[in-house]
Design a protein around this motif. Structure first.
Motif, PDB file in Angstrom:
ATOM      1  N   VAL A 205      30.691   9.707  26.171  1.00  0.00           N
ATOM      2  CA  VAL A 205      31.748  10.627  25.736  1.00  0.00           C
ATOM      3  C   VAL A 205      32.831  10.750  26.806  1.00  0.00           C
ATOM      4  N   TYR A 206      32.419  10.971  28.053  1.00  0.00           N
ATOM      5  CA  TYR A 206      33.395  11.218  29.114  1.00  0.00           C
ATOM      6  C   TYR A 206      34.080   9.942  29.594  1.00  0.00           C
ATOM      7  N   ILE A 207      33.366   8.824  29.583  1.00  0.00           N
ATOM      8  CA  ILE A 207      34.014   7.552  29.942  1.00  0.00           C
ATOM      9  C   ILE A 207      35.069   7.205  28.890  1.00  0.00           C
ATOM     10  N   ARG A 208      34.726   7.397  27.633  1.00  0.00           N
ATOM     11  CA  ARG A 208      35.714   7.128  26.570  1.00  0.00           C
ATOM     12  C   ARG A 208      36.932   8.040  26.709  1.00  0.00           C
ATOM     13  N   GLN A 209      36.701   9.315  27.030  1.00  0.00           N
ATOM     14  CA  GLN A 209      37.816  10.248  27.190  1.00  0.00           C
ATOM     15  C   GLN A 209      38.699   9.835  28.363  1.00  0.00           C
ATOM     16  N   ALA A 210      38.087   9.408  29.448  1.00  0.00           N
ATOM     17  CA  ALA A 210      38.866   8.946  30.603  1.00  0.00           C
ATOM     18  C   ALA A 210      39.734   7.755  30.209  1.00  0.00           C
ATOM     19  N   LEU A 211      39.162   6.843  29.435  1.00  0.00           N
ATOM     20  CA  LEU A 211      39.925   5.653  28.999  1.00  0.00           C
ATOM     21  C   LEU A 211      41.003   6.014  27.983  1.00  0.00           C
TER      22      LEU A 211
ATOM     23  N   LEU B  76      42.678   8.788  28.091  1.00  0.00           N
ATOM     24  CA  LEU B  76      43.742   9.374  28.904  1.00  0.00           C
ATOM     25  C   LEU B  76      44.432   8.332  29.778  1.00  0.00           C
ATOM     26  N   ASN B  77      43.657   7.346  30.253  1.00  0.00           N
ATOM     27  CA  ASN B  77      44.206   6.286  31.102  1.00  0.00           C
ATOM     28  C   ASN B  77      43.430   4.998  30.831  1.00  0.00           C
ATOM     29  N   PRO B  78      43.955   4.137  29.943  1.00  0.00           N
ATOM     30  CA  PRO B  78      43.233   2.911  29.570  1.00  0.00           C
ATOM     31  C   PRO B  78      42.983   1.946  30.732  1.00  0.00           C
ATOM     32  N   GLN B  79      43.656   2.143  31.860  1.00  0.00           N
ATOM     33  CA  GLN B  79      43.491   1.255  33.011  1.00  0.00           C
ATOM     34  C   GLN B  79      42.628   1.858  34.123  1.00  0.00           C
ATOM     35  N   HIS B  80      41.990   2.987  33.858  1.00  0.00           N
ATOM     36  CA  HIS B  80      41.208   3.666  34.900  1.00  0.00           C
ATOM     37  C   HIS B  80      40.064   2.762  35.347  1.00  0.00           C
ATOM     38  N   SER B  81      40.092   2.344  36.616  1.00  0.00           N
ATOM     39  CA  SER B  81      39.146   1.327  37.092  1.00  0.00           C
ATOM     40  C   SER B  81      37.687   1.790  37.043  1.00  0.00           C
ATOM     41  N   LEU B  82      37.421   3.025  37.472  1.00  0.00           N
ATOM     42  CA  LEU B  82      36.044   3.519  37.449  1.00  0.00           C
ATOM     43  C   LEU B  82      35.532   3.626  36.007  1.00  0.00           C
ATOM     44  N   ALA B  83      36.368   4.143  35.122  1.00  0.00           N
ATOM     45  CA  ALA B  83      35.977   4.271  33.711  1.00  0.00           C
ATOM     46  C   ALA B  83      35.744   2.888  33.097  1.00  0.00           C
ATOM     47  N   LEU B  84      36.587   1.922  33.420  1.00  0.00           N
ATOM     48  CA  LEU B  84      36.411   0.563  32.892  1.00  0.00           C
ATOM     49  C   LEU B  84      35.096  -0.046  33.389  1.00  0.00           C
ATOM     50  N   LYS B  85      34.793   0.180  34.656  1.00  0.00           N
ATOM     51  CA  LYS B  85      33.544  -0.346  35.239  1.00  0.00           C
ATOM     52  C   LYS B  85      32.332   0.229  34.515  1.00  0.00           C
TER      53      LYS B  85
ATOM     54  N   PRO C 283      42.308  19.641  31.570  1.00  0.00           N
ATOM     55  CA  PRO C 283      41.566  18.793  30.628  1.00  0.00           C
ATOM     56  C   PRO C 283      42.132  17.387  30.428  1.00  0.00           C
ATOM     57  N   LYS C 284      43.316  17.115  30.938  1.00  0.00           N
ATOM     58  CA  LYS C 284      43.928  15.798  30.717  1.00  0.00           C
ATOM     59  C   LYS C 284      43.893  14.917  31.953  1.00  0.00           C
ATOM     60  N   ASN C 285      42.990  15.198  32.883  1.00  0.00           N
ATOM     61  CA  ASN C 285      42.897  14.405  34.098  1.00  0.00           C
ATOM     62  C   ASN C 285      41.810  13.350  33.932  1.00  0.00           C
ATOM     63  N   SER C 286      42.213  12.095  33.878  1.00  0.00           N
ATOM     64  CA  SER C 286      41.258  11.010  33.633  1.00  0.00           C
ATOM     65  C   SER C 286      40.263  10.850  34.778  1.00  0.00           C
ATOM     66  N   ASP C 287      40.653  11.173  36.007  1.00  0.00           N
ATOM     67  CA  ASP C 287      39.731  11.067  37.145  1.00  0.00           C
ATOM     68  C   ASP C 287      38.534  11.985  36.957  1.00  0.00           C
ATOM     69  N   TYR C 288      38.791  13.192  36.483  1.00  0.00           N
ATOM     70  CA  TYR C 288      37.711  14.157  36.285  1.00  0.00           C
ATOM     71  C   TYR C 288      36.735  13.660  35.221  1.00  0.00           C
ATOM     72  N   HIS C 289      37.277  13.165  34.113  1.00  0.00           N
ATOM     73  CA  HIS C 289      36.429  12.679  33.017  1.00  0.00           C
ATOM     74  C   HIS C 289      35.629  11.450  33.450  1.00  0.00           C
ATOM     75  N   ALA C 290      36.278  10.558  34.187  1.00  0.00           N
ATOM     76  CA  ALA C 290      35.583   9.338  34.616  1.00  0.00           C
ATOM     77  C   ALA C 290      34.410   9.673  35.533  1.00  0.00           C
ATOM     78  N   LEU C 291      34.642  10.524  36.523  1.00  0.00           N
ATOM     79  CA  LEU C 291      33.558  10.864  37.441  1.00  0.00           C
ATOM     80  C   LEU C 291      32.452  11.638  36.725  1.00  0.00           C
ATOM     81  N   LEU C 292      32.823  12.470  35.765  1.00  0.00           N
ATOM     82  CA  LEU C 292      31.805  13.183  35.000  1.00  0.00           C
ATOM     83  C   LEU C 292      30.962  12.191  34.192  1.00  0.00           C
TER      84      LEU C 292
END
Length: 128
Positions: free
Chosen positions: A73-79, A81-90, A49-58
């Motif tokens: 919900v999932y983009i926010r969770q990805a961010l 977990l990892n505020p610099q996640h490029s896919l989530a930021l996009k 549950p703490k993997n930002s890649d999974y949340h971002a792609l979801l």
């Protein structure tokens, strides 16, 4: 010592299963098969549950299906977990989130998660 080794092996197995779900989700995403992508990612998140890649792609998979609330919900969770996640930021920018969770309606997050839970139960029954 032996118990710690077993715990490490168990954790490695869990990570391996989660990664397999994620790899299948990536294949489904490349095929634009978003419902199957969502299903695989939800399984991966149950295991890790703490993997930002999974949340971002979801979040992306939900956005591609025009489920903006779930995507948020999932983009926010990805961010979270990892505020610099490029896919989530996009996608945060595309969803108008500006990368911050201050604008979140605190009541909408639990409701979205509750809806996701109900939908996952329904979709798992459909496959049976």
């Amino acid at each position: 010592m032996e118990q710690r080794l077993e715990e490490n092996n168990s954790q490695a197995n869990i990570q391996q299963y989660a990664d397999r779900h994620y790899q299948r989700a990536m294949q489904y995403a490349n095929q634009k098969n978003w419902p199957s992508c969502v299903q695989e990612l939800r399984e991966a998140i149950k295991l890790e549950p703490k993997n930002s890649d999974y949340h971002a792609l979801l979040g992306v998979a939900y956005a591609q299906q025009n489920f903006q609330g779930m995507a948020t919900v999932y983009i926010r969770q990805a961010l979270k977990l990892n505020p610099q996640h490029s896919l989530a930021l996009k996608y945060a920018e595309k969803l108008g989130l500006n990368g911050s969770s201050q604008n979140a309606n605190p009541k909408s997050v639990p409701m979205s998660l509750n809806i996701a839970n109900v939908l996952s139960r329904f979709s798992s029954r459909q496959g049976s």
